[in-house]
Design a protein around this motif. Structure first.
Motif, PDB file in Angstrom:
ATOM      1  N   LYS A 126      -7.316  20.160 -25.623  1.00 33.12           N
ATOM      2  CA  LYS A 126      -8.581  19.907 -26.308  1.00 33.12           C
ATOM      3  C   LYS A 126      -8.339  19.210 -27.647  1.00 33.12           C
ATOM      4  N   ARG A 127      -7.357  19.725 -28.376  1.00 30.91           N
ATOM      5  CA  ARG A 127      -7.051  19.163 -29.681  1.00 30.91           C
ATOM      6  C   ARG A 127      -6.566  17.713 -29.539  1.00 30.91           C
ATOM      7  N   ALA A 128      -5.781  17.452 -28.534  1.00 27.59           N
ATOM      8  CA  ALA A 128      -5.274  16.103 -28.295  1.00 27.59           C
ATOM      9  C   ALA A 128      -6.415  15.161 -27.954  1.00 27.59           C
ATOM     10  N   GLU A 129      -7.361  15.647 -27.165  1.00 27.40           N
ATOM     11  CA  GLU A 129      -8.510  14.834 -26.797  1.00 27.40           C
ATOM     12  C   GLU A 129      -9.340  14.474 -28.018  1.00 27.40           C
ATOM     13  N   GLU A 130      -9.517  15.483 -28.875  1.00 25.85           N
ATOM     14  CA  GLU A 130     -10.327  15.265 -30.067  1.00 25.85           C
ATOM     15  C   GLU A 130      -9.698  14.254 -31.007  1.00 25.85           C
ATOM     16  N   SER A 131      -8.376  14.235 -31.051  1.00 27.22           N
ATOM     17  CA  SER A 131      -7.714  13.299 -31.953  1.00 27.22           C
ATOM     18  C   SER A 131      -7.485  11.927 -31.293  1.00 27.22           C
ATOM     19  N   GLY A 132      -8.005  11.766 -30.074  1.00 31.46           N
ATOM     20  CA  GLY A 132      -7.972  10.464 -29.421  1.00 31.46           C
ATOM     21  C   GLY A 132      -6.651  10.110 -28.772  1.00 31.46           C
ATOM     22  N   LEU A 133      -5.811  11.085 -28.551  1.00 26.10           N
ATOM     23  CA  LEU A 133      -4.536  10.812 -27.909  1.00 26.10           C
ATOM     24  C   LEU A 133      -4.691  10.864 -26.388  1.00 26.10           C
ATOM     25  N   PRO A 134      -3.882  10.080 -25.689  1.00 28.29           N
ATOM     26  CA  PRO A 134      -3.940  10.157 -24.234  1.00 28.29           C
ATOM     27  C   PRO A 134      -3.506  11.538 -23.749  1.00 28.29           C
ATOM     28  N   THR A 135      -4.233  12.081 -22.833  1.00 24.77           N
ATOM     29  CA  THR A 135      -3.911  13.434 -22.390  1.00 24.77           C
ATOM     30  C   THR A 135      -3.499  13.454 -20.925  1.00 24.77           C
TER      31      THR A 135
END
Ligand SMILES: [Zn+2]
Length: 103
Positions: free
Chosen positions: A92-101
């Motif tokens: 979730k945190r990665a998604e919020e920061s715009g990183l590819p997940t």
């Protein structure tokens, strides 16, 4: 004259109920110790300084998890390290920061 010792002990800490950090399902009893300041004196050469020392709030497990069976010891290790064990949170945190997940 009544002195309520119970109230006094609640100033610095309280017993709360929270979800087990491992399975997030079982309820565990936790002693929550609030953040506080204390002062310590440091003697440097000629002058004495008063240095405020910050004590971070901390949690201490008082019971084992009835769901997954993790012990107080294991909970306390998580609390001390301040780690989140859930990988969902990390995604979730990665998604919020715009990183590819892609996991
Ligand atoms: Zn659990």
């Amino acid at each position: 004259m009544f002195i309520n010792h119970g109230d006094y002990s609640n100033i610095m800490s309280e017993i709360i109920k929270m979800k087990c950090p491992f399975c997030k399902e079982g309820d565990i009893k936790v002693l929550h110790i609030k953040a506080s300041y204390s002062e310590t004196r440091a003697r440097a050469a000629s002058n004495t300084k008063t240095i405020p020392v910050y004590h971070k709030a901390k949690e201490e497990a008082l019971s084992d998890c009835s769901k997954c069976g993790k012990t107080q010891k294991e909970m306390n290790r998580i609390f001390r390290e301040g780690k989140q064990v859930s990988c969902k949170d990390a995604v979730k945190r990665a998604e919020e920061s715009g990183l590819p997940t892609k996991f």
